[in-house]
Design a protein around this motif. Structure first.
Motif, mmCIF file in Angstrom:
data_model
loop_
_atom_site.group_PDB
_atom_site.id
_atom_site.type_symbol
_atom_site.label_atom_id
_atom_site.label_comp_id
_atom_site.label_asym_id
_atom_site.label_seq_id
_atom_site.Cartn_x
_atom_site.Cartn_y
_atom_site.Cartn_z
ATOM 1 N N VAL A 235 0.872 -1.099 0.101
ATOM 2 C CA VAL A 235 -0.042 0.140 0.017
ATOM 3 C C VAL A 235 0.869 1.201 -0.061
ATOM 4 C CG1 VAL A 235 -0.251 0.184 2.318
ATOM 5 C CG2 VAL A 235 -2.009 1.011 0.958
ATOM 6 N N HIS A 236 2.140 1.109 0.494
ATOM 7 C CA HIS A 236 2.831 2.355 0.516
ATOM 8 C C HIS A 236 3.410 2.802 -0.888
ATOM 9 C CE1 HIS A 236 3.148 3.228 4.948
ATOM 10 N NE2 HIS A 236 2.890 2.301 5.236
ATOM 11 N N ASP A 237 3.585 1.718 -1.492
ATOM 12 C CA ASP A 237 4.013 2.047 -2.964
ATOM 13 C C ASP A 237 2.987 2.454 -3.932
ATOM 14 O OD1 ASP A 237 6.635 1.227 -2.269
ATOM 15 O OD2 ASP A 237 6.518 -0.843 -3.011
ATOM 16 N N VAL A 238 1.763 1.747 -3.690
ATOM 17 C CA VAL A 238 0.405 2.321 -4.124
ATOM 18 C C VAL A 238 0.170 3.858 -3.839
ATOM 19 C CG1 VAL A 238 -2.090 1.927 -4.371
ATOM 20 C CG2 VAL A 238 -0.562 0.220 -4.395
ATOM 21 N N GLY A 243 0.045 9.545 -5.154
ATOM 22 C CA GLY A 243 0.535 10.538 -4.568
ATOM 23 C C GLY A 243 1.484 11.521 -5.471
ATOM 24 N N LEU A 244 2.375 10.965 -6.297
ATOM 25 C CA LEU A 244 2.938 11.747 -7.041
ATOM 26 C C LEU A 244 2.231 12.550 -8.309
ATOM 27 C CD1 LEU A 244 6.177 9.338 -7.425
ATOM 28 C CD2 LEU A 244 5.926 11.677 -6.010
ATOM 29 N N ASP A 245 1.089 11.997 -8.599
ATOM 30 C CA ASP A 245 0.325 12.713 -9.498
ATOM 31 C C ASP A 245 -0.158 14.025 -8.656
ATOM 32 O OD1 ASP A 245 -1.905 13.777 -10.893
ATOM 33 O OD2 ASP A 245 -2.337 11.610 -11.298
ATOM 34 N N GLY A 246 0.171 15.240 -9.331
ATOM 35 C CA GLY A 246 -0.295 16.473 -8.698
ATOM 36 C C GLY A 246 -2.004 16.664 -8.570
ATOM 37 N N ARG A 247 -2.598 16.166 -9.087
ATOM 38 C CA ARG A 247 -3.965 16.294 -9.232
ATOM 39 C C ARG A 247 -4.383 15.489 -7.915
ATOM 40 N NH1 ARG A 247 -5.637 13.339 -14.715
ATOM 41 N NH2 ARG A 247 -3.912 12.128 -13.801
#
Length: 438
Positions: A235-238, A243-247
């Motif tokens: 889940v942390h990688d997910v 989360g790297l998606d600015g949206r």
């Protein structure tokens, strides 16, 4: 300018102290004389890092004072902030606004000259209009404007949130009230803080919309964590990947035992009720409320399963009781569901929390409260990490292993690495992560 802050709870005390740090003269008012006496002795009734020093500094400078005399505080004030409690009303999810309206009546009787009356408490849409009606009814001759200025303070980092906020939202509908609020927040204008002026209703709804959206993000990642456990994903990688998606953004995507505290549970339910009352139900938030309530109970079941499926006669060490670290707030904390469920299943609970045990002792009877985490784990069958206080992040694992009857730790906040715990000889379980990486 001079401010009267009605209410010395979390919002009122932090806001009043921070305004005084800006150079404004602030009088904080509370009906609880014992609380005011404690504040006169510089005893802070809540735990918030840095608040004791902030209060002491501004009291000494003569900018911050405390009183039970509302009339005296209000009559000399240019702006009066209502920062009283708005708890969930018994028998439903509506916010109890009785304290807000009672404060409005007292303020109406005390104001002299033009006064800006600001709702700082979290209140449902339409409250500002009702406050205005109450004051007009009480004092038809009063010269005032009602403004909405919701707080966006996170417990544990509230001072920084006030001093350097993401934004300030102000519902003000006259030139005089807007100018008064600009003067109060001049220090933030100077550092180019986004300050949004809008209507009363929009400001009130913005606060609820913000909190319910964040509660929804927490609930979303908790459900994704459950799915990760079924399919072998991490889940942390997910969370990092989305989360790297600015949206989307990376904040509030950390799985755990469910949200709690003074805001999210109360505000999600209040918004659901408001939406139902006006015939525009928020089905997604209704689901969030339901899932979060169930999740807290499910965490107790996970601990029991981790302990072998039966905890009768066993001892469980619970590390952390508050709903989050850096606060003493126990309101709607997951521990309030987890601990009684463990006790009902026959377990003895030994617990430690750095700041929350005084309040926990009132809410969670029958618990053995310990002086530190190691005393809580001494002789316990299983340790459960419930709140991610910093002092729990670097436990002496060799010492923990020697204290527990068997090296078994269930981590509801994913503080530790499954690989490191396996290497240290622990039976370890966390939320949404495989024991062995793929």
């Amino acid at each position: 300018m001079r401010i009267a802050m009605i209410g010395t709870g979390y919002v009122g005390l932090v806001s009043g102290a921070c305004f005084s740090e800006f150079g404004t003269e602030v009088v904080c008012v509370d009906k609880d004389s014992s609380k005011i006496e404690r504040l006169h002795r510089n005893e802070i009734p809540i735990y918030e890092p840095g608040l004791d020093d902030l209060v002491a500094r501004n009291v000494e400078a003569g900018r911050l004072s405390f009183t039970t005399d509302l009339k005296a505080a209000v009559k000399d004030a240019d702006a009066v902030f209502i920062a009283v409690g708005t708890p969930t009303r018994r028998g439903g999810g509506h916010a109890d606004l009785s304290y807000v309206y009672a404060a409005a009546r007292e303020i109406a009787e005390a104001i002299e000259g033009y006064t800006v009356i600001v709702t700082k408490s979290t209140v449902p849409v339409g409250t500002g209009r009702e406050v205005e009606r109450v004051i007009r009814e009480t004092r038809p001759d009063a010269d005032f404007d009602v403004v909405s200025n919701p707080e966006f303070l996170r417990e544990g980092s509230a001072i920084e949130d006030f001093m350097r906020p993401d934004r300030v939202v102000i519902g003000a509908e006259t030139d005089r009230s807007r100018e008064a609020m600009r003067q109060l927040y001049r220090a933030l204008f100077l550092i180019e803080t986004p300050i949004m002026f809008t209507s009363l209703e929009t400001s009130e709804l913005t606060k609820y919309a913000a909190n319910t959206f964040l509660a929804m993000k927490i609930t979303f990642i908790n459900e994704i964590a459950d799915l990760c456990e079924k399919v072998g994903a991490n889940v942390h990688d997910v969370a990092k990947g989305i989360g790297l998606d600015g949206r989307i953004g990376k904040k509030f995507l950390h799985p755990g035992p469910g949200y709690g505290g003074s805001c999210f549970p109360k505000d999600t339910m209040a918004l659901v009720q408001t939406a139902q009352d006006v015939g525009a139900p928020l089905r997604i938030i209704e689901t969030v409320v339901d899932i979060n309530a169930k999740r807290k109970r499910q965490m107790a079941d996970r601990i029991i399963a981790f302990a072998g499926g039966d905890v009768a006669g066993k001892t469980i060490a619970v590390l952390g009781l508050t709903f989050k670290p850096n606060t003493d707030d126990m309101r709607d904390s997951p521990s309030l569901d987890i601990v009684p469920a463990l006790q009902a299943a026959g377990a003895t609970v030994r617990a430690f929390d750095p700041e929350g045990m005084h309040e926990a002792a009132r809410l969670l009877p029958g618990v053995v409260y310990c002086k530190d985490a190691y005393e809580a784990m001494d002789g316990a069958d299983v340790a459960a990490l419930v709140t991610e206080w910093n002092q729990f992040r670097n436990l002496n694992l060799a010492k923990v292993k020697a204290l527990l009857k068997e090296p078994a730790l269930i981590d509801l906040r994913n503080v530790y690495s499954p690989q490191d715990m396996a290497a240290a000889g622990f039976r370890y379980e966390s939320i949404g992560r495989p024991v062995k990486p793929r």
